[in-house]
Design a protein around this motif. Structure first.
Motif, short mmCIF file in Angstrom:
data_model
loop_
_atom_site.label_atom_id
_atom_site.label_comp_id
_atom_site.label_asym_id
_atom_site.label_seq_id
_atom_site.Cartn_x
_atom_site.Cartn_y
_atom_site.Cartn_z
N LEU A 780 24.98 24.20 -24.86
CA LEU A 780 25.33 23.62 -23.56
C LEU A 780 24.87 24.53 -22.43
CD1 LEU A 780 28.94 22.27 -24.23
CD2 LEU A 780 26.91 20.89 -23.77
N GLY A 781 24.99 25.81 -22.63
CA GLY A 781 24.60 26.75 -21.59
C GLY A 781 23.11 26.80 -21.34
N LYS A 782 22.29 26.27 -22.26
CA LYS A 782 20.83 26.28 -22.10
C LYS A 782 20.28 24.95 -21.60
CE LYS A 782 20.16 29.82 -25.66
NZ LYS A 782 19.53 30.15 -26.97
N LEU A 783 21.16 23.98 -21.35
CA LEU A 783 20.71 22.71 -20.81
C LEU A 783 20.38 22.86 -19.33
CD1 LEU A 783 23.25 20.23 -22.48
CD2 LEU A 783 20.82 20.52 -23.03
N PRO A 784 19.55 21.97 -18.78
CA PRO A 784 19.23 22.08 -17.35
C PRO A 784 20.44 21.74 -16.48
CG PRO A 784 18.34 20.05 -18.28
CD PRO A 784 18.86 20.86 -19.43
N GLY A 785 20.53 22.36 -15.36
CA GLY A 785 21.63 22.10 -14.44
C GLY A 785 22.09 23.38 -13.76
N ARG A 794 31.30 23.11 -20.30
CA ARG A 794 31.91 24.02 -21.28
C ARG A 794 33.41 24.13 -21.13
NH1 ARG A 794 27.41 28.77 -20.89
NH2 ARG A 794 27.81 28.38 -18.69
N GLU A 795 33.91 23.78 -19.96
CA GLU A 795 35.36 23.83 -19.76
C GLU A 795 36.10 22.79 -20.60
OE1 GLU A 795 35.99 23.47 -15.60
OE2 GLU A 795 35.33 25.52 -15.14
N ARG A 796 35.38 21.82 -21.12
CA ARG A 796 36.01 20.87 -22.03
C ARG A 796 36.42 21.54 -23.34
NH1 ARG A 796 37.80 16.38 -19.52
NH2 ARG A 796 36.16 15.29 -18.35
N GLN A 829 39.47 17.01 -31.09
CA GLN A 829 38.88 15.68 -31.20
C GLN A 829 38.74 15.03 -29.82
OE1 GLN A 829 41.02 13.11 -33.88
NE2 GLN A 829 39.62 11.39 -33.60
N ASP A 830 39.76 15.14 -29.01
CA ASP A 830 39.70 14.59 -27.65
C ASP A 830 38.66 15.33 -26.81
OD1 ASP A 830 41.68 12.80 -28.31
OD2 ASP A 830 43.30 13.94 -27.38
N ALA A 831 38.58 16.65 -26.98
CA ALA A 831 37.61 17.44 -26.21
C ALA A 831 36.19 17.01 -26.55
CB ALA A 831 37.80 18.92 -26.49
N GLY A 832 35.91 16.78 -27.84
CA GLY A 832 34.57 16.35 -28.23
C GLY A 832 34.22 14.99 -27.65
#
Length: 856
Positions: A780-785, A794-796, A829-832
């Motif tokens: 996630l940290g390497k995705l654009p944005g 990532r806070e999820r 499960q909810d976070a995913g």
């Protein structure tokens, strides 16, 4: 009456291959032999370069190699019928179509002239309209045709070129002269198949291909791209971005769209990938909106813009016509050329050529009579029974081309008189016959040649030296790939030098490097994301099905909580129908339900009945196959082929059972094989793809699916108290694919705390919560944005580890530990699920201000 090849006292083996081939009807031209039955010079040279001892078995082996290569490369052609759309393997014959230099010179001159004429006609009808003013083109043929787009009248494309490529279907008459049968100008299909046909057949006959001086075709593809890019550069003011626009995987020639896009090095996009902002076209990518300056389209005109053309089209780009009018995008071919494809136009081309070009047409068209001209209708009426009657305009309500015959003339006269502008009559031509090889024997098929004229940057026209020859064994009058036709590679021989051009262009400049890195469109990213999810989901379903069948079929009786938990998971994952009694109460019934679900992909509906929805593993495989098929320009042919073969082989295991249920002994090997194949798919995704943003989203999708699936599995097992027995521990270890590691670390210990250590807290275990979350946070940290946007994603997830530490579990008894793990599993499960929604909104839907326009 048929005639046999004259006997030869000492026939060579290649001639023996053709000894039983009958001569065709004298009304058809024989591509293989002259009137005396002798091989034509080109075929003499072809057989000269075959091995001296070539036998029918050798020809059959070559034919098998074609089928194998087509299967390996995944070359398909979608067939549309009342039952839906089905992909069938591309049909390619062994023997090529041979064209002598003198024949090709005549074709080249005539086709390039016609392409120049059609482009000039486009400029006139969307400009001064002198053809209408001088009555050289009837207004009804233009204004009534849906392919003439009134909103574009007065629009001159950047660079002034309306047509970049035009295709012409040609056929020989009985004397060997070439005639133009039809022309295609909207998005001429076949170029990808032409290229693939050449790659296969030239390798099967390398000596003949080389020694017969067959002209190469690569430079034509380079010319097409160079021409579009040169005009798009006028829009971009610098290095342009060109994309290939497709209608999607259900298009009958979708394979060639993906193949051509990969060969040309341009992104393959669908209408939903593009958007128009401020009269400019942009590509939706995971990094935001990026400008597009050129469209190589394989989408018919009326589907291209739902705002101004077909409002029911979901394939086009809203606002595209406005961008075209503003001169901010080059469309190849320009929109509005559909009227040129009308067969009724053919009869007016000779006079139009004299007016616009000052030249007589070099290649004749079939005799044509447009019934909207009363004089033409009266002239053709006495011979109407022998003519081909065709609609002048595309209309799904009208019948296809037909020959009325004496019995049908009266009915057709009434129909034509009711709307004479809508109909035309055309002469008939018996197609030439070309040799083919089928099942150990030579045969002949009716041949029609499609050739392609391509404009260069100076607006001169060149004809690709080859093309796609289509053949049919049924009708000598027409050929259709949709109705059982096949294709041949087309060899054009030359007396001059062979063009050895490669698609590799001149040396790259530093400024070119950035444009060579393909952007990841949002649709591509979404398909990759779901490719990852369905790969993982199918793996979990296979592992679950194997565990379930093994447990039900075991000699001992597993504890009811374990069976109940396993059956609950099976129902949730589609392996059994809702409402099926648990295996703890009715093991045989539940097992039959699972076996029926496994075989659901092979069930054929009864006559007249719709196919039932496919569930279970077959359903996951179908979704996986669809995602892979939509990514043909991104995945290697081996990956796409493996995914397709997995589904075919798994369903084929149960195909012969009809209404009978498969046995466990039949299902288990199929599941084992599928598990190995899925491991190969996962390996290819992990180790054989470039680590761009698309690959990261594929990985994120797989990890999210793993997190959600494992969390649901653990929660179900804990909630139903299934981990208190050795059978329950074995089950959870099998479902988490962690049996070997656990037994080597803990030997005979089966404490819940030991399971927590390996399956929850161990970040070195890729199947543990901590290991999955660690990788997920990294990708996630390497995705654009922006940093804040990525932090929000990532806070999820828990900040570190699995969201629980070993110290927090100190002094907890098993019941308290079970409850705490239930809460954790539900939270993960909810976070995913929420993270999946967030990723979709940010990278696929561009929600919440995600569109960032880049400078043009």
């Amino acid at each position: 009456m048929s005639h046999q090849l004259p006997s030869d006292p000492a026939p060579t083996p290649p001639l023996g291959l053709l000894a039983q081939l009958d001569l065709p009807d004298p009304d058809s031209y024989d591509e293989l032999r002259d009137a005396e039955g002798r091989l034509r010079p080109a075929w003499q040279r072809f057989f000269q370069w075959l091995p001296a001892q070539e036998t029918p078995a050798d020809f059959d082996r070559r034919l098998e190699l074609i089928a194998q290569q087509i299967k390996v490369d995944g070359v398909t052609h979608n067939i549309h019928s009342a039952e839906g759309t089905a992909a069938r393997p591309w049909s390619l014959e062994l023997m090529p179509m041979l064209i002598e230099p003198s024949d090709w010179a005549a074709i080249e001159r005539g086709v390039s002239q016609r392409a120049r004429l059609l482009d000039t006609m486009m400029a006139d009808v969307y400009g001064e309209q002198e053809l209408l003013a001088e009555s050289l083109l009837p207004p009804a043929l233009l204004y009534r045709h849906p392919g003439y787009l009134r909103p574009l009248h007065g629009v001159r494309p950047p660079g002034g070129l309306h047509l970049h490529i035009a295709a012409f279907d040609l056929a020989r008459d009985a004397e060997g002269d070439w005639w133009v049968i039809s022309q295609r100008t909207q998005g001429p299909s076949g170029l990808g198949y032409v290229l693939h046909n050449r790659l296969i057949i030239s390798r099967l006959f390398p000596e003949a291909f080389r020694e017969m001086r067959v002209q190469h075709i690569a430079s034509s593809y380079r010319r097409l791209l160079d021409t579009v890019e040169s005009q798009a550069r006028l829009v971009a003011g610098g290095t342009p971005r060109v994309v290939l626009l497709t209608s999607g995987p259900y298009n009958e020639t979708y394979f060639e769209h993906a193949y051509l896009a990969r060969y040309l090095g341009v992104p393959l996009v669908e209408g939903g990938d593009l958007t128009v902002r401020a009269d400019r076209v942009y590509l939706r990518t995971v990094a935001g909106l990026e400008p597009v300056h050129g469209l190589l389209r394989r989408l018919d005109d009326d589907y291209c813009d739902p705002l101004e053309l077909r409002p029911d089209s979901t394939l086009g780009i809203p606002g595209l016509l406005q961008a075209v009018r503003a001169g901010n995008v080059v469309v190849a071919n320009a929109l509005g050329s559909g009227f040129l494809e009308s067969p009724a136009v053919q009869g007016f081309l000779p006079a139009i050529s004299r007016r616009l070009l000052g030249e007589e047409l070099l290649l004749p068209s079939l005799p044509s009579w447009w019934c909207g001209e009363q004089a033409a209708f009266r002239a053709v009426l006495p011979t109407l029974a022998e003519r081909v009657v065709r609609p002048a305009f595309p209309d799904p309500g009208r019948r296809r081309a037909t020959v009325p015959g004496e019995a049908g003339v009266a009915d057709w006269v009434r129909r034509i008189q009711g709307d004479p502008d809508a109909w035309m009559a055309q002469g008939r031509l018996m197609l030439s016959r070309t040799p083919m090889w089928r099942s150990g024997a030579a045969t002949a098929g009716a041949a029609m040649l499609r050739v392609y004229a391509i404009a260069d940057t100076e607006r001169r026209w060149h004809v690709l030296p080859g093309g796609m020859t289509r053949v049919a064994t049924r009708s000598p009058l027409s050929v259709s790939m949709q109705h059982g036709g096949s294709s041949l590679d087309t060899w054009v021989m030359t007396d001059g030098p062979v063009d050895t051009f490669s698609m590799l262009p001149q040396r790259l400049r530093v400024d070119d490097i950035a444009t060579r890195r393909r952007p990841v469109s949002s649709r591509t990213a979404e398909n990759l994301f779901w490719l990852g999810r369905y790969t993982e989901r199918t793996e979990q379903a296979v592992r679950l099905a194997r565990a379930l069948l093994n447990m039900i079929d075991a000699d001992g009786d597993p504890p009811p909580p374990v069976l109940d938990a396993l059956c609950t998971l099976a129902v949730f994952n589609g392996l059994a129908a809702y409402g099926t009694p648990s295996a703890s109460r009715a093991p045989q019934l539940f097992e039959r339900n699972v076996l029926a679900a496994l075989a659901s992909g092979a069930r054929k509906p009864a006559a007249g009945q719709p196919r039932a929805p496919v569930t279970s593993v077959a359903g996951h495989l179908g979704a996986l196959e669809y995602a892979a098929s939509a990514l043909r320009d991104r995945l290697s042919p081996e990956q796409v082929n493996l995914v397709r073969r997995m589904a075919e082989e798994f369903n084929a295991t149960f195909a012969g059972l009809d209404a009978a249920l498969p046995t466990v002994s039949l299902a288990m090997p199929a599941l084992d094989r599928l598990g190995l194949q899925l491991a190969a798919v996962t390996g290819a995704q992990t180790d054989r793809m470039t680590r761009d943003h698309g690959w990261r989203l594929l990985t994120v999708g797989r990890l999210i699916e793993r997190l959600v699936g494992m969390a649901h599995t653990l929660h179900t097992l804990l909630e139903l108290d299934a981990l208190k027995s050795a059978a329950g521990v074995d089950l959870v270890l099998e479902l988490f694919d962690s049996t070997l590691t656990f037994r080597s670390r803990y030997q005979r210990h089966e404490d819940l705390l030991a399971l927590v250590d390996l399956l929850v807290l161990d970040d070195a275990n890729p199947r543990a919560f901590a290991g999955t979350l660690r990788r997920l946070r990294t990708e996630l940290g390497k995705l654009p944005g922006t940093a804040s946007m990525l932090d929000a994603l990532r806070e999820r997830l828990p900040v570190e580890g699995a969201g629980i530490t070993l110290d927090e579990l100190r002094d907890l008894d098993d019941e308290a530990l079970r409850l705490q793990l239930c809460v954790l599993a539900r939270r993960l499960q909810d976070a995913g699920a929420r993270l999946s929604d967030d990723v979709g909104q940010r990278y696929f839907a561009h929600a919440e201000g995600g569109d960032r326009l880049q400078r043009v």
